[in-house]
Design an enzyme around this catalytic site. Structure first.
Site, PDB file in Angstrom:
ATOM      1  N   THR A 181       0.857  -1.184   0.000  1.00  0.00           N
ATOM      2  CA  THR A 181       0.000   0.000   0.000  1.00  0.00           C
ATOM      3  C   THR A 181       0.896   1.238   0.000  1.00  0.00           C
ATOM      4  O   THR A 181       2.057   1.161   0.396  1.00  0.00           O
ATOM      5  CB  THR A 181      -0.885   0.034   1.255  1.00  0.00           C
ATOM      6  OG1 THR A 181      -0.012   0.058   2.398  1.00  0.00           O
ATOM      7  CG2 THR A 181      -1.778  -1.175   1.343  1.00  0.00           C
ATOM      8  N   GLU A 323      -5.501  -2.930  -2.089  1.00  0.00           N
ATOM      9  CA  GLU A 323      -6.152  -4.026  -1.358  1.00  0.00           C
ATOM     10  C   GLU A 323      -7.238  -4.715  -2.173  1.00  0.00           C
ATOM     11  O   GLU A 323      -7.715  -5.780  -1.813  1.00  0.00           O
ATOM     12  CB  GLU A 323      -6.793  -3.488  -0.062  1.00  0.00           C
ATOM     13  CG  GLU A 323      -5.802  -3.055   1.013  1.00  0.00           C
ATOM     14  CD  GLU A 323      -5.432  -1.581   0.912  1.00  0.00           C
ATOM     15  OE1 GLU A 323      -5.512  -1.004  -0.204  1.00  0.00           O
ATOM     16  OE2 GLU A 323      -5.062  -0.994   1.942  1.00  0.00           O
ATOM     17  N   LYS A 431     -13.035  19.267   9.164  1.00  0.00           N
ATOM     18  CA  LYS A 431     -14.025  19.470  10.223  1.00  0.00           C
ATOM     19  C   LYS A 431     -14.118  20.959  10.504  1.00  0.00           C
ATOM     20  O   LYS A 431     -13.165  21.560  11.006  1.00  0.00           O
ATOM     21  CB  LYS A 431     -13.557  18.708  11.472  1.00  0.00           C
ATOM     22  CG  LYS A 431     -14.566  18.645  12.594  1.00  0.00           C
ATOM     23  CD  LYS A 431     -15.482  17.455  12.410  1.00  0.00           C
ATOM     24  CE  LYS A 431     -16.682  17.463  13.309  1.00  0.00           C
ATOM     25  NZ  LYS A 431     -16.622  16.545  14.402  1.00  0.00           N
ATOM     26  N   TRP A 436     -18.816  18.457   8.534  1.00  0.00           N
ATOM     27  CA  TRP A 436     -17.792  17.840   7.696  1.00  0.00           C
ATOM     28  C   TRP A 436     -17.832  18.435   6.289  1.00  0.00           C
ATOM     29  O   TRP A 436     -18.891  18.540   5.687  1.00  0.00           O
ATOM     30  CB  TRP A 436     -18.008  16.333   7.589  1.00  0.00           C
ATOM     31  CG  TRP A 436     -17.736  15.594   8.858  1.00  0.00           C
ATOM     32  CD1 TRP A 436     -18.653  15.032   9.686  1.00  0.00           C
ATOM     33  CD2 TRP A 436     -16.449  15.356   9.453  1.00  0.00           C
ATOM     34  NE1 TRP A 436     -18.027  14.447  10.763  1.00  0.00           N
ATOM     35  CE2 TRP A 436     -16.679  14.621  10.645  1.00  0.00           C
ATOM     36  CE3 TRP A 436     -15.130  15.666   9.107  1.00  0.00           C
ATOM     37  CZ2 TRP A 436     -15.653  14.206  11.484  1.00  0.00           C
ATOM     38  CZ3 TRP A 436     -14.106  15.251   9.939  1.00  0.00           C
ATOM     39  CH2 TRP A 436     -14.369  14.528  11.111  1.00  0.00           C
TER      40      TRP A 436
HETATM   41  P1  AMP Z   1      -3.923   2.914  -3.730  1.00  0.00           P
HETATM   42  O1  AMP Z   1      -4.102   1.712  -2.915  1.00  0.00           O
HETATM   43  O2  AMP Z   1      -2.616   3.600  -3.513  1.00  0.00           O
HETATM   44  O3  AMP Z   1      -4.197   2.655  -5.168  1.00  0.00           O
HETATM   45  O4  AMP Z   1      -4.990   3.996  -3.253  1.00  0.00           O
HETATM   46  C1  AMP Z   1      -6.351   3.694  -3.188  1.00  0.00           C
HETATM   47  C2  AMP Z   1      -7.122   4.957  -2.931  1.00  0.00           C
HETATM   48  O5  AMP Z   1      -7.041   5.827  -4.063  1.00  0.00           O
HETATM   49  C3  AMP Z   1      -8.600   4.725  -2.757  1.00  0.00           C
HETATM   50  O6  AMP Z   1      -8.924   4.305  -1.456  1.00  0.00           O
HETATM   51  C4  AMP Z   1      -9.170   6.088  -3.089  1.00  0.00           C
HETATM   52  O7  AMP Z   1      -9.082   6.984  -1.991  1.00  0.00           O
HETATM   53  C5  AMP Z   1      -8.249   6.570  -4.184  1.00  0.00           C
HETATM   54  N1  AMP Z   1      -8.857   6.324  -5.491  1.00  0.00           N
HETATM   55  C6  AMP Z   1      -8.588   5.347  -6.366  1.00  0.00           C
HETATM   56  N2  AMP Z   1      -9.348   5.480  -7.475  1.00  0.00           N
HETATM   57  C7  AMP Z   1     -10.128   6.575  -7.292  1.00  0.00           C
HETATM   58  C8  AMP Z   1     -11.151   7.231  -8.058  1.00  0.00           C
HETATM   59  N3  AMP Z   1     -11.482   6.818  -9.253  1.00  0.00           N
HETATM   60  N4  AMP Z   1     -11.727   8.320  -7.510  1.00  0.00           N
HETATM   61  C9  AMP Z   1     -11.391   8.769  -6.291  1.00  0.00           C
HETATM   62  N5  AMP Z   1     -10.438   8.201  -5.528  1.00  0.00           N
HETATM   63  C10 AMP Z   1      -9.818   7.111  -6.015  1.00  0.00           C
END
Ligand code: AMP
Length: 533
Positions: A181, A323, A431, A436
């Protein structure tokens, strides 16, 4: 007893190898190399070389479940590693070359990677962390110079591999690959994909209502192969037999557009930042392109979708996480959504979308699952055969609900047609006076202004309100937009309380290794901000 009579064929990577060697053996794999020249191969050749790699790993003492790291750009040798490492029963661990060297060393150490496959052009990066983690063997891909002591040339390794080493039997639940991650909250954590999860993910990604990939397509994954396995797309393309164009280390919009034209790319995939650069290049010099452009990793502003349509490029907005392998939501228009006005259709396409088959998504707050009213927000929780049920380290167990859903940390609403729309990450919510404020919603609205290239909104400490929104704006070249103008532009969409109190103009917004806004850094930059009294 009347038991199933169906064959119990495990869903393992050899299904992709077998296909690459038969039905699609002639399909091209085009890679842009470090000297910008194009290297042409086929699935047949890639599969053959992948199997040589498997045998070389086994001959070198690699055992089932051992981790083999890659530090590589998108090209055919990386594709060989995608196949060859799991065919040997080992686990491909794609290291993110955009991370700080110490972070890379930490991740390699955490995964206990045994060998490293690395592009020659990335050796200077390796030099910056090699003292921090001792790989047993370092194999250099595309080497043009004499190798220093202890390093092995990839081609020589393949050549020397025995031809008859038997490959291990694979179980579909065996580990196939691992990604970490991004660690925006806490240290990076390992997620381990199985053969089964990867195969199922590939099948569903290819469906017409998902990322829609067929053997008539030519895929260009601009998203790096070290970001959630380029969203699994190299495997999906292998499964269906789509041609692949792998852009190598060059991600500038003009050369990507050239590649799309020359190789007749029909599907490309990348993060919004890359596509924003492409939009500017297309506005400056329009081209005659027709392709589907998958976009994800962070929210795609609606304006980007509209602008790409003008250039014959259909943006397909998708959401996912490390994940979740990553496909979790895709914003294709359902028949009901197609019945709406054009403006509404754009709103729907800018949402994160609907879960594809096998994916169960719910949006929950303290009172349970939220109604599909497009207003009540909650956290996205997800369950699917390609969603992880733990981290490799087994920590952060509170990320899973008692009934086995993964808590994503993304806050969203769901509209009456079932489309999920992310408002924010929990950590990025602002906040203000007990209310929010969702920073992503403000950003998307600001990025709809014709002069705004990028907008990132953060909460900054405030004596009276506890936090107030500050918008960091990057303008398009030679364009202007004052704070008052921007505030007035988005005012019709938000309550007054939501409107940013401050606008600052930056040259760039700090980004994570995956091209997302790095809000932690922005918050640090503005933590001592003095609000006007
Ligand atoms: P990662 O595991 O680094 O790919 O990050 C995942 C996170 O990226 C998700 O939990 C979202 O917060 C953000 N994310 C991925 N795709 C999108 C999307 N299409 N729109 C908004 N946020 C996204």
């Amino acid at each position: 007893m009347f038991e199933s009579t169906m064959m119990n064929m495990p869903l393992t990577i050899d299904i992709l190898i077998q296909r690459a060697q038969t039905v699609s053996s002639h399909v091209e794999v085009v890679s842009r190399q470090a000297d910008r020249s194009l290297h042409r191969s086929t699935y047949g050749k890639v599969a053959e070389r992948a199997l040589q790699l498997s045998r070389a790993l086994l001959a070198g003492g690699i055992k089932k479940g051992d981790r083999i790291a890659t530090l590589m750009w998108n090209h055919s040798s990386h594709l060989e590693a995608y196949l060859g490492i799991p065919m040997a029963g080992a686990v491909i661990h794609t290291l993110n070359l955009r991370l700080h060297p110490d972070e890379i060393a930490y991740i390699a150490e955490d995964a206990k990677d045994r060998w490293l496959l690395i592009d020659e052009v990335l050796l200077p990066l390796f030099d910056a962390f090699k003292g921090k983690y001792p790989f047993e063997k370092v194999i250099v891909v595309d080497s043009t110079k004499a190798l220093t002591e202890g390093r092995v040339d990839y081609e020589a390794l393949l050549k020397a591999a025995p031809k008859d080493t038997p490959l291990p039997e694979l179980k579909e639940t065996d580990a196939l690959g691992s990604c970490y991650t991004s660690g925006t909250t806490g240290r990076p954590k390992g997620v381990v994909y199985s053969h089964r999860s990867t195969l199922l993910h590939s099948v569903v990604s290819a469906l017409p209502d998902s990322l829609q990939l067929s053997f008539t397509d030519c895929l260009m994954a601009v998203v790096p192969m070290f970001h959630v396995n380029a969203w699994g797309l190299p495997y999906t393309a292998l499964l269906v037999g789509a041609k692949q164009v792998l852009p190598g280390p060059f991600l500038d919009p003009t050369s990507l557009l050239d590649l799309m034209e020359e190789e007749k790319v029909t599907v490309a995939a990348g993060v919004p930042t890359i596509w924003m650069g492409m939009r500017e290049a297309l506005d400056a010099k329009p081209r005659n392109l027709k392709a589907r452009m998958v976009v994800g990793g962070s929210a795609a502003p609606e304006q980007l979708i509209r602008d790409f349509d003008r250039h014959g490029l259909e943006l397909i907005h998708a959401w996912g996480m490390t994940e979740t392998s990553p496909i979790g939501l895709v914003a294709k228009l359902s028949p009901e959504a197609k019945g709406k006005s054009l403006d509404e259709q754009y709103h729907m396409r800018a949402k994160q979308g609907l879960p594809p088959p096998f994916v169960q998504v719910r949006v929950c707050n303290d009172s349970g699952e939220v109604p599909n009213d497009g207003k009540t927000s909650g956290e996205i929780q997800i369950r699917a055969p390609w969603v992880t049920q733990s981290y490799a380290s087994n920590d952060s167990k509170d990320r899973w609900t008692k009934d086995g859903y993964f808590r994503t940390g993304d806050i969203a609403t769901r509209c009456p047609l079932g489309y999920v729309q992310i408002n924010d990450r929990i950590a990025d919510l602002i906040k203000s006076g007990g209310e929010w404020i969702a920073s992503q919603q403000l950003e998307n609205a600001l990025m709809g202004h014709p002069a705004v290239r990028e907008a990132a909104v953060i909460g900054v400490p405030h004596e009276k309100w506890s936090e107030r929104p500050l918008a960091a704006i990057v303008l398009k070249p030679d364009m202007k937009a004052s704070a008052d103008e921007l505030r007035a532009f988005i005012a019709p969409q938000f309550a007054n309380l939501w409107l940013p109190d401050a606008f600052v103009y930056l040259d760039t917004i700090p980004r994570t290794s995956a091209g997302k806004f790095k809000k932690t850094e922005l918050r640090e930059m503005f933590k001592d901000w003095k609000w006007e009294k």
